[in-house]
Design a protein around this motif. Sequence first.
Motif, PDB file in Angstrom:
ATOM      1  N   ASP A 207       9.397   9.240 -13.979  1.00  0.00           N
ATOM      2  CA  ASP A 207      10.273  10.407 -14.077  1.00  0.00           C
ATOM      3  C   ASP A 207      11.567  10.083 -14.954  1.00  0.00           C
ATOM      4  O   ASP A 207      12.476  10.833 -15.077  1.00  0.00           O
ATOM      5  CB  ASP A 207      10.732  10.932 -12.665  1.00  0.00           C
ATOM      6  N   GLY A 208      11.472   8.926 -15.579  1.00  0.00           N
ATOM      7  CA  GLY A 208      12.471   8.479 -16.451  1.00  0.00           C
ATOM      8  C   GLY A 208      13.794   7.676 -15.661  1.00  0.00           C
ATOM      9  O   GLY A 208      14.436   7.267 -16.348  1.00  0.00           O
ATOM     10  N   LYS A 209      13.619   7.661 -14.312  1.00  0.00           N
ATOM     11  CA  LYS A 209      14.759   7.090 -13.790  1.00  0.00           C
ATOM     12  C   LYS A 209      14.248   5.484 -13.879  1.00  0.00           C
ATOM     13  O   LYS A 209      13.035   5.289 -13.764  1.00  0.00           O
ATOM     14  CB  LYS A 209      14.876   7.486 -12.278  1.00  0.00           C
ATOM     15  N   VAL A 210      15.659   4.698 -13.591  1.00  0.00           N
ATOM     16  CA  VAL A 210      15.431   3.331 -13.178  1.00  0.00           C
ATOM     17  C   VAL A 210      15.877   2.976 -11.795  1.00  0.00           C
ATOM     18  O   VAL A 210      16.836   3.520 -11.428  1.00  0.00           O
ATOM     19  CB  VAL A 210      16.219   2.525 -14.212  1.00  0.00           C
ATOM     20  N   SER A 211      14.797   2.740 -11.056  1.00  0.00           N
ATOM     21  CA  SER A 211      14.780   2.234  -9.625  1.00  0.00           C
ATOM     22  C   SER A 211      14.358   0.812  -9.365  1.00  0.00           C
ATOM     23  O   SER A 211      13.382   0.299 -10.024  1.00  0.00           O
ATOM     24  CB  SER A 211      14.009   3.338  -8.939  1.00  0.00           C
ATOM     25  N   THR A 212      14.857   0.586  -8.090  1.00  0.00           N
ATOM     26  CA  THR A 212      14.468  -0.934  -7.675  1.00  0.00           C
ATOM     27  C   THR A 212      13.166  -0.548  -7.051  1.00  0.00           C
ATOM     28  O   THR A 212      12.696   0.640  -6.429  1.00  0.00           O
ATOM     29  CB  THR A 212      15.492  -1.484  -6.577  1.00  0.00           C
ATOM     30  N   GLU A 213      11.927  -1.610  -6.629  1.00  0.00           N
ATOM     31  CA  GLU A 213      10.861  -1.317  -5.999  1.00  0.00           C
ATOM     32  C   GLU A 213      10.733  -2.429  -4.935  1.00  0.00           C
ATOM     33  O   GLU A 213      11.354  -3.550  -5.271  1.00  0.00           O
ATOM     34  CB  GLU A 213       9.635  -1.201  -6.999  1.00  0.00           C
ATOM     35  N   ALA A 214      10.134  -2.146  -3.879  1.00  0.00           N
ATOM     36  CA  ALA A 214       9.906  -2.887  -2.739  1.00  0.00           C
ATOM     37  C   ALA A 214       9.123  -4.225  -3.311  1.00  0.00           C
ATOM     38  O   ALA A 214       8.111  -3.781  -3.947  1.00  0.00           O
ATOM     39  CB  ALA A 214       9.542  -2.373  -1.673  1.00  0.00           C
ATOM     40  N   THR A 215       9.438  -5.335  -2.673  1.00  0.00           N
ATOM     41  CA  THR A 215       8.440  -6.435  -3.019  1.00  0.00           C
ATOM     42  C   THR A 215       8.038  -6.989  -1.563  1.00  0.00           C
ATOM     43  O   THR A 215       8.526  -6.641  -0.651  1.00  0.00           O
ATOM     44  CB  THR A 215       9.073  -7.658  -3.873  1.00  0.00           C
ATOM     45  N   PHE A 216       7.011  -7.790  -1.567  1.00  0.00           N
ATOM     46  CA  PHE A 216       6.774  -8.688  -0.372  1.00  0.00           C
ATOM     47  C   PHE A 216       6.214 -10.306  -0.578  1.00  0.00           C
ATOM     48  O   PHE A 216       6.103 -10.476  -1.756  1.00  0.00           O
ATOM     49  CB  PHE A 216       5.443  -7.964   0.380  1.00  0.00           C
ATOM     50  N   ASP A 217       6.245 -10.937   0.481  1.00  0.00           N
ATOM     51  CA  ASP A 217       6.199 -12.176   0.451  1.00  0.00           C
ATOM     52  C   ASP A 217       4.733 -12.561  -0.381  1.00  0.00           C
ATOM     53  O   ASP A 217       3.670 -12.142   0.303  1.00  0.00           O
ATOM     54  CB  ASP A 217       6.496 -12.999   1.711  1.00  0.00           C
ATOM     55  N   VAL A 218       4.685 -13.517  -1.332  1.00  0.00           N
ATOM     56  CA  VAL A 218       3.462 -13.882  -1.918  1.00  0.00           C
ATOM     57  C   VAL A 218       2.609 -14.499  -1.107  1.00  0.00           C
ATOM     58  O   VAL A 218       1.270 -14.529  -1.359  1.00  0.00           O
ATOM     59  CB  VAL A 218       3.819 -14.692  -3.171  1.00  0.00           C
ATOM     60  N   ILE A 219       2.923 -15.007   0.108  1.00  0.00           N
ATOM     61  CA  ILE A 219       2.044 -15.778   0.949  1.00  0.00           C
ATOM     62  C   ILE A 219       0.938 -14.683   1.373  1.00  0.00           C
ATOM     63  O   ILE A 219      -0.163 -15.226   1.898  1.00  0.00           O
ATOM     64  CB  ILE A 219       2.712 -16.247   2.230  1.00  0.00           C
ATOM     65  N   HIS A 220       1.211 -13.348   1.603  1.00  0.00           N
ATOM     66  CA  HIS A 220       0.210 -12.378   2.157  1.00  0.00           C
ATOM     67  C   HIS A 220      -0.811 -12.340   1.042  1.00  0.00           C
ATOM     68  O   HIS A 220      -2.105 -11.970   1.577  1.00  0.00           O
ATOM     69  CB  HIS A 220       0.885 -11.138   2.545  1.00  0.00           C
ATOM     70  N   VAL A 221      -0.628 -12.373  -0.133  1.00  0.00           N
ATOM     71  CA  VAL A 221      -1.629 -12.549  -0.956  1.00  0.00           C
ATOM     72  C   VAL A 221      -2.453 -13.605  -1.080  1.00  0.00           C
ATOM     73  O   VAL A 221      -3.848 -13.604  -1.031  1.00  0.00           O
ATOM     74  CB  VAL A 221      -1.128 -12.482  -2.703  1.00  0.00           C
ATOM     75  N   ALA A 222      -1.876 -14.881  -0.755  1.00  0.00           N
ATOM     76  CA  ALA A 222      -2.706 -15.967  -0.869  1.00  0.00           C
ATOM     77  C   ALA A 222      -3.503 -16.045   0.584  1.00  0.00           C
ATOM     78  O   ALA A 222      -4.779 -16.377   0.540  1.00  0.00           O
ATOM     79  CB  ALA A 222      -1.659 -17.207  -0.716  1.00  0.00           C
ATOM     80  N   GLU A 223      -3.038 -15.411   1.669  1.00  0.00           N
ATOM     81  CA  GLU A 223      -3.857 -15.709   2.729  1.00  0.00           C
ATOM     82  C   GLU A 223      -4.978 -14.539   2.636  1.00  0.00           C
ATOM     83  O   GLU A 223      -6.297 -14.521   3.209  1.00  0.00           O
ATOM     84  CB  GLU A 223      -2.946 -15.036   3.867  1.00  0.00           C
ATOM     85  N   THR A 224      -4.973 -13.338   1.763  1.00  0.00           N
ATOM     86  CA  THR A 224      -5.771 -12.574   1.569  1.00  0.00           C
ATOM     87  C   THR A 224      -7.064 -13.203   0.585  1.00  0.00           C
ATOM     88  O   THR A 224      -7.946 -13.046   1.109  1.00  0.00           O
ATOM     89  CB  THR A 224      -5.285 -11.318   0.869  1.00  0.00           C
ATOM     90  N   ILE A 225      -6.554 -13.935  -0.267  1.00  0.00           N
ATOM     91  CA  ILE A 225      -7.778 -14.473  -1.108  1.00  0.00           C
ATOM     92  C   ILE A 225      -8.202 -15.613  -0.023  1.00  0.00           C
ATOM     93  O   ILE A 225      -9.581 -15.710  -0.310  1.00  0.00           O
ATOM     94  CB  ILE A 225      -6.901 -15.520  -2.067  1.00  0.00           C
ATOM     95  N   VAL A 226      -7.697 -16.344   0.911  1.00  0.00           N
ATOM     96  CA  VAL A 226      -8.350 -17.206   1.645  1.00  0.00           C
ATOM     97  C   VAL A 226      -9.210 -16.381   2.793  1.00  0.00           C
ATOM     98  O   VAL A 226     -10.463 -16.990   2.777  1.00  0.00           O
ATOM     99  CB  VAL A 226      -7.281 -17.852   2.508  1.00  0.00           C
ATOM    100  N   HIS A 227      -8.921 -15.517   2.961  1.00  0.00           N
ATOM    101  CA  HIS A 227      -9.887 -14.509   3.881  1.00  0.00           C
ATOM    102  C   HIS A 227     -10.969 -14.203   3.346  1.00  0.00           C
ATOM    103  O   HIS A 227     -12.347 -14.234   3.745  1.00  0.00           O
ATOM    104  CB  HIS A 227      -9.115 -13.522   4.391  1.00  0.00           C
ATOM    105  N   ILE A 228     -10.858 -13.560   2.036  1.00  0.00           N
ATOM    106  CA  ILE A 228     -12.201 -13.159   1.299  1.00  0.00           C
ATOM    107  C   ILE A 228     -12.956 -14.314   0.915  1.00  0.00           C
ATOM    108  O   ILE A 228     -14.291 -14.224   0.960  1.00  0.00           O
ATOM    109  CB  ILE A 228     -11.676 -12.283   0.025  1.00  0.00           C
TER     110      ILE A 228
END
Length: 253
Positions: A207-228
Amino acid sequence: MSGRLGRPVAIITGASSGIGRATAISLSKAGWSLVLFARRFDQLCATKELCEEESRVMVFEGDVTNEESVQNLFKFAVQSFGRVDLLFNNAGVSTPAIPIEEFRLTTFQHVVNVNLVGSFLCTREAVKLFKSQTPPGGRIINNGSIAAHSPRPNSVAYTVTKHAITGLTKQTALDGRQFNITCTQVDIGNAATDMTGPQSTGILQADGKVSTEATFDVIHVAETIVHIASLPHDVTVLNFNIMATGMPFVGRG
């Protein structure tokens, strides 16, 4: 499936930082032997030092866009551990926000070469090995993106390549099906790494606005990779989305 050390073996591209580094640490804790691949040898060594049982972790300096480099990577992995069970196609680049009419061809080609051609080269060599090794089979996990579904403004090269990764994922899953080869695309929404720094300070929205976005700890991605990666090869996770709850993706932002 296990290599010479009695453990499953994974190749991780882009393992020198971010998601690649976090995944290497988590897979090592889960008992995997690893081959870490990236251009920055010193940072690969730093990743290795963070892993458990460094004797089970090898580093290989190279470039995913270079065909010979990728071929040598897989030869090195087999020489080191005897086989490969998992390829994590993680290496990737993005660009600052650039209007499409100002996008240089050289910049576009660079992003395509790293994000798409690199993933193709690694996938090709992995499939070749997976078919020939004993027992046959293996798993490929591609680092996709929310951008594979919904683009950000002024991000043509990154968006195009991540949409293309979806095609590569589906084609690999189809062609590998009868050979015990699985393929997964993990679409990630703002895991906190050096690459996602701008999201936490403000990024252009549709929409043309500049906004911050939420982030999350990268460990949760790593744990997802391990599970798959731990699933048997008769189970395929074709697509997996993991994102910050506050990510402006679902709905209209």
